[in-house]
Design a protein around this motif. Sequence first.
Motif, PDB file in Angstrom:
ATOM      1  N   ASN A 164       0.890  -1.271   0.058  1.00  0.00           N
ATOM      2  CA  ASN A 164       0.206  -0.008   0.019  1.00  0.00           C
ATOM      3  C   ASN A 164       0.767   1.247  -0.029  1.00  0.00           C
ATOM      4  OD1 ASN A 164      -2.282  -1.581   0.048  1.00  0.00           O
ATOM      5  ND2 ASN A 164      -2.615  -1.173   2.252  1.00  0.00           N
ATOM      6  N   ALA A 165       1.818   0.991   0.762  1.00  0.00           N
ATOM      7  CA  ALA A 165       2.933   2.314   0.950  1.00  0.00           C
ATOM      8  C   ALA A 165       3.509   2.494  -0.440  1.00  0.00           C
ATOM      9  CB  ALA A 165       3.908   2.070   1.724  1.00  0.00           C
ATOM     10  N   ARG A 166       3.830   1.409  -1.264  1.00  0.00           N
ATOM     11  CA  ARG A 166       4.425   1.577  -2.681  1.00  0.00           C
ATOM     12  C   ARG A 166       3.423   2.294  -3.493  1.00  0.00           C
ATOM     13  NH1 ARG A 166       4.173  -3.789  -6.055  1.00  0.00           N
ATOM     14  NH2 ARG A 166       1.900  -3.017  -5.654  1.00  0.00           N
ATOM     15  N   ASP A 167       2.303   1.931  -3.466  1.00  0.00           N
ATOM     16  CA  ASP A 167       1.200   2.615  -4.259  1.00  0.00           C
ATOM     17  C   ASP A 167       0.869   3.967  -4.127  1.00  0.00           C
ATOM     18  OD1 ASP A 167       0.985  -0.130  -5.586  1.00  0.00           O
ATOM     19  OD2 ASP A 167      -0.862  -0.451  -4.222  1.00  0.00           O
ATOM     20  N   ALA A 168       1.324   4.473  -2.788  1.00  0.00           N
ATOM     21  CA  ALA A 168       0.988   5.728  -2.587  1.00  0.00           C
ATOM     22  C   ALA A 168       2.368   6.562  -2.738  1.00  0.00           C
ATOM     23  CB  ALA A 168       0.806   5.959  -0.957  1.00  0.00           C
ATOM     24  N   MET A 169       3.451   5.960  -3.342  1.00  0.00           N
ATOM     25  CA  MET A 169       4.372   6.585  -3.921  1.00  0.00           C
ATOM     26  C   MET A 169       5.050   6.394  -5.383  1.00  0.00           C
ATOM     27  SD  MET A 169       6.845   6.150  -0.327  1.00  0.00           S
ATOM     28  CE  MET A 169       7.041   4.580  -0.439  1.00  0.00           C
ATOM     29  N   PRO A 170       4.151   6.898  -6.111  1.00  0.00           N
ATOM     30  CA  PRO A 170       4.518   6.436  -7.648  1.00  0.00           C
ATOM     31  C   PRO A 170       5.564   6.960  -8.056  1.00  0.00           C
ATOM     32  CG  PRO A 170       2.857   8.052  -7.445  1.00  0.00           C
ATOM     33  CD  PRO A 170       2.921   7.726  -5.902  1.00  0.00           C
ATOM     34  N   GLY A 171       6.270   7.834  -7.552  1.00  0.00           N
ATOM     35  CA  GLY A 171       7.534   8.456  -7.876  1.00  0.00           C
ATOM     36  C   GLY A 171       8.666   7.887  -7.109  1.00  0.00           C
ATOM     37  N   GLY A 172       8.550   6.957  -6.308  1.00  0.00           N
ATOM     38  CA  GLY A 172       9.568   6.604  -5.293  1.00  0.00           C
ATOM     39  C   GLY A 172       9.587   7.102  -4.141  1.00  0.00           C
ATOM     40  N   GLY A 173      10.568   6.762  -3.094  1.00  0.00           N
ATOM     41  CA  GLY A 173      10.373   7.208  -1.817  1.00  0.00           C
ATOM     42  C   GLY A 173      10.872   6.263  -0.754  1.00  0.00           C
ATOM     43  N   ARG A 174      10.625   6.365   0.568  1.00  0.00           N
ATOM     44  CA  ARG A 174      11.280   5.858   1.517  1.00  0.00           C
ATOM     45  C   ARG A 174      10.007   5.137   2.313  1.00  0.00           C
ATOM     46  NH1 ARG A 174      13.224   9.341   3.641  1.00  0.00           N
ATOM     47  NH2 ARG A 174      11.968   9.807   5.418  1.00  0.00           N
ATOM     48  N   ILE A 175      10.326   3.865   2.592  1.00  0.00           N
ATOM     49  CA  ILE A 175       9.552   3.143   3.676  1.00  0.00           C
ATOM     50  C   ILE A 175      10.392   2.808   5.261  1.00  0.00           C
ATOM     51  CG2 ILE A 175       7.869   1.052   4.145  1.00  0.00           C
ATOM     52  CD1 ILE A 175       7.498   0.764   1.172  1.00  0.00           C
ATOM     53  N   ARG A 176       9.877   3.087   6.066  1.00  0.00           N
ATOM     54  CA  ARG A 176      10.463   2.497   7.467  1.00  0.00           C
ATOM     55  C   ARG A 176       9.601   1.412   8.334  1.00  0.00           C
ATOM     56  NH1 ARG A 176      14.070   5.543  11.078  1.00  0.00           N
ATOM     57  NH2 ARG A 176      13.646   5.303  13.078  1.00  0.00           N
ATOM     58  N   LEU A 177      10.304   0.690   8.472  1.00  0.00           N
ATOM     59  CA  LEU A 177       9.789  -0.377   9.592  1.00  0.00           C
ATOM     60  C   LEU A 177      10.573  -0.251  10.905  1.00  0.00           C
ATOM     61  CD1 LEU A 177       9.021  -1.762   6.753  1.00  0.00           C
ATOM     62  CD2 LEU A 177       9.064  -3.818   7.777  1.00  0.00           C
ATOM     63  N   GLU A 178       9.579  -0.054  11.926  1.00  0.00           N
ATOM     64  CA  GLU A 178      10.144   0.025  13.138  1.00  0.00           C
ATOM     65  C   GLU A 178       9.233  -0.614  14.188  1.00  0.00           C
ATOM     66  OE1 GLU A 178      11.704   4.158  15.827  1.00  0.00           O
ATOM     67  OE2 GLU A 178      10.388   4.341  14.362  1.00  0.00           O
ATOM     68  N   ALA A 179       9.982  -1.208  15.057  1.00  0.00           N
ATOM     69  CA  ALA A 179       9.396  -2.098  16.225  1.00  0.00           C
ATOM     70  C   ALA A 179       9.798  -1.127  17.595  1.00  0.00           C
ATOM     71  CB  ALA A 179       9.665  -3.507  16.263  1.00  0.00           C
ATOM     72  N   ALA A 180       8.941  -1.317  18.560  1.00  0.00           N
ATOM     73  CA  ALA A 180       9.353  -0.626  19.853  1.00  0.00           C
ATOM     74  C   ALA A 180       8.517  -1.109  20.854  1.00  0.00           C
ATOM     75  CB  ALA A 180       9.084   1.139  19.661  1.00  0.00           C
ATOM     76  N   ASN A 181       8.789  -1.143  22.229  1.00  0.00           N
ATOM     77  CA  ASN A 181       8.072  -1.398  23.210  1.00  0.00           C
ATOM     78  C   ASN A 181       7.313  -0.113  23.689  1.00  0.00           C
ATOM     79  OD1 ASN A 181       9.369  -3.881  23.338  1.00  0.00           O
ATOM     80  ND2 ASN A 181      10.764  -3.327  24.757  1.00  0.00           N
ATOM     81  N   ARG A 182       6.191  -0.437  24.192  1.00  0.00           N
ATOM     82  CA  ARG A 182       5.120   0.608  24.558  1.00  0.00           C
ATOM     83  C   ARG A 182       4.367   0.610  25.684  1.00  0.00           C
ATOM     84  NH1 ARG A 182       3.210   4.148  20.477  1.00  0.00           N
ATOM     85  NH2 ARG A 182       2.231   5.295  22.309  1.00  0.00           N
ATOM     86  N   LEU A 183       4.401   1.322  26.371  1.00  0.00           N
ATOM     87  CA  LEU A 183       3.294   1.242  27.939  1.00  0.00           C
ATOM     88  C   LEU A 183       2.277   2.102  27.620  1.00  0.00           C
ATOM     89  CD1 LEU A 183       2.864  -0.066  30.609  1.00  0.00           C
ATOM     90  CD2 LEU A 183       4.584   2.158  31.749  1.00  0.00           C
ATOM     91  N   ILE A 184       1.061   1.465  27.577  1.00  0.00           N
ATOM     92  CA  ILE A 184      -0.045   2.416  27.308  1.00  0.00           C
ATOM     93  C   ILE A 184      -1.027   2.296  28.465  1.00  0.00           C
ATOM     94  CG2 ILE A 184      -2.137   2.297  26.026  1.00  0.00           C
ATOM     95  CD1 ILE A 184      -0.333   1.098  23.716  1.00  0.00           C
ATOM     96  N   ASP A 185      -1.366   3.658  29.066  1.00  0.00           N
ATOM     97  CA  ASP A 185      -2.241   3.328  30.124  1.00  0.00           C
ATOM     98  C   ASP A 185      -2.924   4.931  30.212  1.00  0.00           C
ATOM     99  OD1 ASP A 185      -0.284   5.492  30.506  1.00  0.00           O
ATOM    100  OD2 ASP A 185       0.767   4.794  32.386  1.00  0.00           O
ATOM    101  N   GLY A 186      -3.999   4.940  30.816  1.00  0.00           N
ATOM    102  CA  GLY A 186      -4.659   6.141  31.254  1.00  0.00           C
ATOM    103  C   GLY A 186      -5.504   6.387  29.794  1.00  0.00           C
ATOM    104  N   GLY A 187      -5.115   7.612  29.347  1.00  0.00           N
ATOM    105  CA  GLY A 187      -5.800   8.282  28.019  1.00  0.00           C
ATOM    106  C   GLY A 187      -5.387   7.615  26.926  1.00  0.00           C
ATOM    107  N   ALA A 188      -4.117   7.243  26.872  1.00  0.00           N
ATOM    108  CA  ALA A 188      -3.690   6.522  25.646  1.00  0.00           C
ATOM    109  C   ALA A 188      -4.538   5.271  25.457  1.00  0.00           C
ATOM    110  CB  ALA A 188      -2.332   6.531  25.676  1.00  0.00           C
TER     111      ALA A 188
END
Length: 726
Positions: A479-503
Motif C-alpha cells: 500500500n505504501a508503494r502505491d502511495a509513492m508512484p515516484g519513489g520514496g522511503r518506507i520505514r519499518l520500526e518496532a518498539a516497546n510501548r507502555l499504554i495507560d490512562g488516556g492513551a
Amino acid sequence: MPGRDALRHMTREELEAEVLRLRSAVEPVPQPQAQGGVVDLQAIPTSLEALKINEERFRFILNTIDAAFAIAEVRFDEDDNPVNYRFLEANPAFVREAGVDLRGKWVTEYAPDLEPFWFEVYGGVAKTGIPATFESYATTFDRWFDVRAIRVGNPADRQIAVFFTDATERRRAQEQLRASESLARENIERVQLALEAGAIIGTWHWDLVEDLFKIDEAFAQAFGLDPARGQLGLKHEEIVAAVHPDDRSARAAAIEAVIAGGGAYVHQYRVRRADGEYHWIEAKGRVNRSAGGTPLSLPGVLIDIEARRAVEAERDQALAELMALNDTLEQRVEERTVELMQAEEKLRQSQKMEAVGQLTGGLAHDFNNLLAAISGSLEMIGIRLGQGRMADTERYLQAAQGATRRAASLTHRLLAFSRRQTLDPRPTDVNVLMTGLTELIQRSVGPGIQIETVGAHNLWPALVDASQLENAILNLCLNARDAMPGGGRIRLEAANRLIDGGAAELYEIPQGQYLSLSVTDTGVGMSPEVVSKAFEPFFTTKPLGQGTGLGLSMIYGFVKQSGGQIRIHSQVGLGTTVCIYLPRHDGDVCRIEPTKHPVAVTAKRAETILLVDDEPTIRMLLTDTLSELGYTLIEASDSMAGLKLLRSDMHIDLLITDVGLPGGMNGRQMADAGREVRPGLKTLFITGYAENAAIGMGELPPGMWVLTKPFAVDVLLSRIGEMLAS
C-alpha cells in the motif's frame, strides 16, 4: 513584403503589427508645399507611387490572412456613450466568419438586438486607446469568437482595428468535455447511492432542462410503466401520478428546495406500485449543475422502506404507549419495554439483512465465476481423457487450480476481516521476523523505494500467528508503494510501548505493555475522511478493478483477533504511518525458521496415521495420497469413531483431524481425550473454518499444529514429514 506562406505562420501579434504598419502607410499623403511660390511637381509621382505600393501590400495582407480583420468606426451619442458602430473595411476572412458582407453598414441595421457588451467594449477602446482581448458569444451569428480590438488612426476619428478568430469548435469541445465529465460524475454518484442505499427498487435520471425523466427497467416494472418509454424519457407529471396524493406537495417542496439550495436530495413518500397498493419508498439523489450554477439534472435511486417504516411505526407506537403508562405498574412498563426492544431488534435485523444481501450478492457472483472455471475445466479434462488427448489436459488443470487458489484467497480475506480466520499464535520475536522480511519487501516494492528497518533492543515478544503478521506487514508495504508512484522511503520500526490512562482510552485497548510495529511512508498521504473509512470492508481509493477493498480490513480483523489494535496517522502530502499494537507475551519466543520449499517425503517405517474427517472426498484424497508414499491409513468419519480408535491398542504415529466433526465432540476435544491415553500424540488439525475456542485462543500445546483448508498437497506432505521427524 511577406509571402502567403509566411503570413500563415505569423502569430496574431505579428499580424496585428504588420496590418497596422501598412495601414498607417496608406494614410493620405501630404501635398507638397510651395517653396517660394514654386511647387515641386516632381515629388508628387514619387509619393503617389509609394502610396500605391503600400496600398497593394495592405490589400494583399488583408485578402491573404486567415484571421478575420476589420476597421470599425464607433458612433457616440451627445453624452459620449457608444451607441453604434460600422465596419469601414473588412477582409474576406471577416466576411466568411460573419456570413454576410458588413462593410459600410451600421451594426444596428442587421443586428438590432445585439448585446450592449459589444458597444461598451468597442467604445471603451476607441475612447481610451486601451486594447481589449476577450472571448464572447454573438447571438446574431450563434458563434463564439476570440476578439482583439486596438485603436487606430487619429483618436478623434474613434476608429478601431478588430481581429476575430472563430472559437466555436473549441467551445463546443469544451462543453462536450464538461458534459462527459458531468455524466461520469452522475454515473459515479448513482453507483455510490446504490451502494449506500441497500434494497434498491430502481434508478432514475431527471433531465431538468428538458424535463425528461428516464428510468431503468426495474423502476418501470415496479411501477407498472412501459420500460421502453422509460428509457426514452417520461414527463415528470407521469411519475407524479404514482405518488400518493397526500404526499405530493411535500415531495414537490423537497425537490424545489434541493434544486434551489443544492446538496443531497433525501425524501420519503408513498407510491402506487404495479399491484395497485401504496408502498413507502425513500428517494435519494443529487443535483448536478453547470459551471455557472444552473441546475442540469437530478439522478438518483429509489429504496424500498416499507418494512422499515412498519417496524418504525410499531416502535413509535410502543414508545407512545410506554410514555402513556409511565405512571402505572412497573410490570406493564417492563412489558412495553420488551415490546420496544423487540421492535428495535426487528429494525436492526432488517438493516442487517440488507447489508447481508449486498455482501452475499457480491460473493455469489465471484464464487459462481470461480466454480464455473473449476467445473468447466474438470469437464473438459473428462472429455479430453475420453478422446485420449492427454496433452490437452494440462491447461485445464492449471485453470482449475488457479480458480481454486483465488477462491481460497477470497474466503481467507473475508474470514480475516470478520475475525474468524484460523490462527496459529506462537511467541514471536518481531525483530527477527521484520529483518527476515526486508529482502522480500525490497523485491516487491522495487528499486525506486528505499527500505529502512529499525528494531528495538530487548524487544518484548508477542503471541501472534507469525505468517499472518508477515502478510500484514507485506500488504502495508505494498500500500505504501502505491502511495509513492515516484519513489520514496518506507520505514519499518518496532518498539516497546507502555499504554495507560488516556492513551488506552484513545486507542480503545486495555492498559498494559504492548509491542508496536509501524510502517511509515513518504507518499501522498490521506485526508481525514479517507482515514476514517480505511478499515471498512470493500472501501478502496484505487481505480475500479485494481483493489478489492479488503486489504486493510483484513489486517484490522487479524490484529483485533490477536488482541491488539491498529491505528493510522496521515496528512495529505506528508505521508502515512500505520501502527500495529500487540500485547506483550511473557515467555520464551519460538525460533523463526527460514521459509522452506516443500519437498517430497516418504514413510520411513510405514508410520500409521489416523485420519478423522466427516467429508468422504477429503478422506479419499488424503488416503490415496498418503498410501502411495508408504503410510498406513486408518479412517474415521466422526469424533466418536475416532476416539474409539484412539483408545484402542492400535499403533498410531500421527492424528490428522478436522476441527468441526459430528458425533458430539469437535476435533480438539477428541484429540485432548485421546492424549489422555496417548500422551504426546502428534496432532495436525486441518480446518476450513473454526471458532478460536475450538482450537484454543492461545498457544497450542507442543506436538499440535494447524493447517488451513484448502492446502496444496506438497505443503501437507512437508508438514507431515516435519512432524513425524521431530
